[in-house]
Design an enzyme around this catalytic site. Structure first.
Site, mmCIF file in Angstrom:
data_model
loop_
_atom_site.group_PDB
_atom_site.id
_atom_site.type_symbol
_atom_site.label_atom_id
_atom_site.label_comp_id
_atom_site.label_asym_id
_atom_site.label_seq_id
_atom_site.Cartn_x
_atom_site.Cartn_y
_atom_site.Cartn_z
ATOM 1 N N SER A 1 0.805 -1.137 0.346
ATOM 2 C CA SER A 1 0.099 -0.058 0.327
ATOM 3 C C SER A 1 0.704 1.315 -0.134
ATOM 4 C CB SER A 1 -0.908 0.128 1.489
ATOM 5 O OG SER A 1 -1.720 -0.977 0.789
ATOM 6 N N THR B 1 -4.518 -4.415 7.184
ATOM 7 C CA THR B 1 -5.243 -5.893 7.013
ATOM 8 C C THR B 1 -4.451 -6.504 8.054
ATOM 9 O OG1 THR B 1 -3.511 -6.677 5.538
ATOM 10 C CG2 THR B 1 -2.256 -5.334 6.852
ATOM 11 N N LYS C 1 -8.621 -6.992 10.624
ATOM 12 C CA LYS C 1 -9.610 -6.835 9.536
ATOM 13 C C LYS C 1 -10.732 -7.011 10.436
ATOM 14 C CE LYS C 1 -7.962 -7.052 4.548
ATOM 15 N NZ LYS C 1 -8.114 -7.057 3.010
ATOM 16 N N ASP D 1 -22.885 -0.673 8.055
ATOM 17 C CA ASP D 1 -23.544 -2.010 8.153
ATOM 18 C C ASP D 1 -22.626 -3.607 7.602
ATOM 19 O OD1 ASP D 1 -24.187 -3.554 9.810
ATOM 20 O OD2 ASP D 1 -25.677 -4.494 8.677
ATOM 21 N N ASN E 1 -10.994 -2.832 5.663
ATOM 22 C CA ASN E 1 -9.967 -2.213 5.380
ATOM 23 C C ASN E 1 -9.260 -1.280 5.131
ATOM 24 O OD1 ASN E 1 -11.290 -1.956 2.637
ATOM 25 N ND2 ASN E 1 -10.060 -2.200 1.539
ATOM 26 N N ASP F 1 -12.369 -3.504 -0.041
ATOM 27 C CA ASP F 1 -11.553 -5.049 -1.244
ATOM 28 C C ASP F 1 -13.073 -5.547 -2.481
ATOM 29 O OD1 ASP F 1 -9.109 -4.817 -0.145
ATOM 30 O OD2 ASP F 1 -10.761 -6.354 1.554
ATOM 31 N N LEU G 1 -6.161 -14.400 -7.066
ATOM 32 C CA LEU G 1 -6.410 -12.835 -5.808
ATOM 33 C C LEU G 1 -5.121 -12.498 -5.847
ATOM 34 C CD1 LEU G 1 -9.525 -12.307 -6.389
ATOM 35 C CD2 LEU G 1 -9.728 -12.459 -4.018
#
Ligand code: NAP
Length: 274
Positions: free
Chosen positions: A22, A68, A72, A84, A93, A109, A217
Site C-alpha cells: 500500500s 490488513t 480487519k 453496516d 479494510n 476490497d 486474487l
C-alpha cells in the site's frame, strides 16, 4: 518523519506489515498528483489496536488508514459502521474521517475486486469461488450485488462455506477442492493456494465455459500456476494486482479527496512487481 508532523497523512496498519504494498501505491499517486501528504506503514499489534484508534481520533492530520491482517474484523469494535459492514462483508479494510470527525469503517476490497468485471453483465451467470476467508467474503458480497446466478464454493470447511452462501443470499453449492468443476462463466481464486510458498491449485479447467474469465486474487507471483494454465487454455485471465490497485484507488479518494491519476497503471504495475 513522525505522525506528529503537520503534513496530512494516511497509513496502513497490520501485524506483520513489512509485506504491504500500500505505501508504494499511495506514495506513487501522491507524487504524481503533487499532493503534499504521506502514506506510511505502521506496525500495530492486536493489543495496540484500541490505543491506536484513540490516538488517531484526536490527530487532525490523520486522514485514515488501510487495515490488513489480522485486524480487519477487530477494527470494527473501534470505528463507526454506518454502512453496516459488520452485517455484510464482516471486515473493514479502510477507515477514514467523516465530515463530523467520526472514524468511519468501510471495505474497498469488494469494489476493488469488481472493478475489472464491471463492464460485463453478471446477472444470472454462474461462478466458482475458491476459499471461504476474508477475501472470499468480499468477492461473494460483490457478486451477490451484481446479481450472479449459481455460485459453487470450493472450500475445505463445508459448513463455513455453506454459511457464507446463506449469509449473502446466494444460490449454489459447496464442493471439496478435488471435485470436478462445473461449467461457469467466472472462476475466482480467493484462497492463498498458488501464492509463493503455498501449494499450487491443481484443477481441470476444461468444464468452464469457453469464454470464461479466470481471476486469481493472489499477486505474488503475478502469474500463478492457475493463471498460467488458464491462459494456455485460451481463457481470459485477471491477476491480483487489479484488485490490489482497485481497492487502493477507492481508499485514496476517501483519504485525500482526489481520484488517483489516470494513465499510469502500467508504470505502477512495474513498480509493484519489482
Ligand atoms: P484468509 O481469510 O486467511 O482465508 C483464506 C481461505 O483459504 C480460507 O477459507 C482457508 O480455509 C482457505 N485456505 C487456506 N489455505 C488453504 C489450503 N492449504 N487448502 C485449502 N484451503 C485453504 O485469507 P484472505 O484474506 O481471504 O486471503 C486469501 C488470498 O487472497 C491471499 O492469498 C491474499 O493475498 C489474497 N488477497 C488478495 C487481495 C488483492 O487485493 N489482490 C485482497 C485480499 C486478499 P479455512 O476457511 O478452512 O481456513
Amino acid at each position: 518523519m513522525t505522525s506528529s508532523s503537520p503534513q496530512p497523512y494516511a497509513e496502513v496498519i497490520g501485524d506483520p506489515i513489512a509485506q504491504s504494498k500500500s505505501p508504494l501505491i499511495h506514495g506513487f499517486w501522491l507524487e504524481k498528483l503533487g499532493i503534499k501528504a504521506r502514506y506510511t506503514a505502521n506496525h500495530v499489534t492486536a493489543d495496540q489496536l484500541g490505543g491506536y484508534f484513540d490516538m488517531r481520533r484526536g490527530d487532525p492530520d490523520w486522514r485514515g488508514c488501510n487495515i490488513t491482517i489480522p485486524h480487519k474484523i477487530a477494527a470494527l469494535d473501534h470505528v463507526s459502521d454506518p454502512g453496516d459492514i459488520r452485517g455484510s462483508i464482516g471486515a473493514v479494510n479502510t477507515v477514514f474521517r467523516g465530515t463530523d470527525g467520526a472514524l468511519i469503517g468501510t471495505n474497498t476490497d469488494a469494489g476493488g475486486f469488481f472493478l475489472p468485471l464491471a463492464e460485463m453483465d453478471w446477472s444470472g451467470q454462474s461462478a466458482i469461488v475458491i476459499g471461504a476467508g476474508g477475501a472470499a467474503r468480499a468477492v461473494l458480497f460483490a457478486l451477490a450485488r451484481a446479481g450472479i446466478g449459481e455460485v459453487t464454493l470450493l472450500a475445505r470447511s463445508g459448513l463455513k462455506a455453506a454459511g457464507l452462501l446463506a449469509h449473502f443470499g446466494l444460490k449454489g453449492k459447496v464442493l471439496p477442492f478435488d471435485a470436478k468443476l462445473l461449467p461457469a462463466a467466472l472462476l475466482v481464486n480467493a484462497s492463498p493456494l498458488g501464492m509463493k510458498g503455498q501449494e499450487p491449485l491443481h484443477m481441470d479447467l476444461s468444464p468452464l465455459a469457453p469464454d470464461a474469465l479466470v481471476y486469481d486474487l493472489v499477486y505474488v507471483p503475478l502469474e500463478t500456476p492457475l493463471l498460467k494454465m488458464a491462459k494456455s487454455m485460451g481463457f481470459e485471465a485477471i491477476d491480483g494486482l487489479d484488485m490490489l490497485i482497485g481497492q487502493a484507488a477507492l481508499a485514496f479518494e476517501l483519504f485525500f479527496g482526489e481520484k488517483p491519476p489516470e494513465g499510469h497503471d502500467d508504470e505502477l504495475r512495474d513498480i509493484l512487481v519489482r
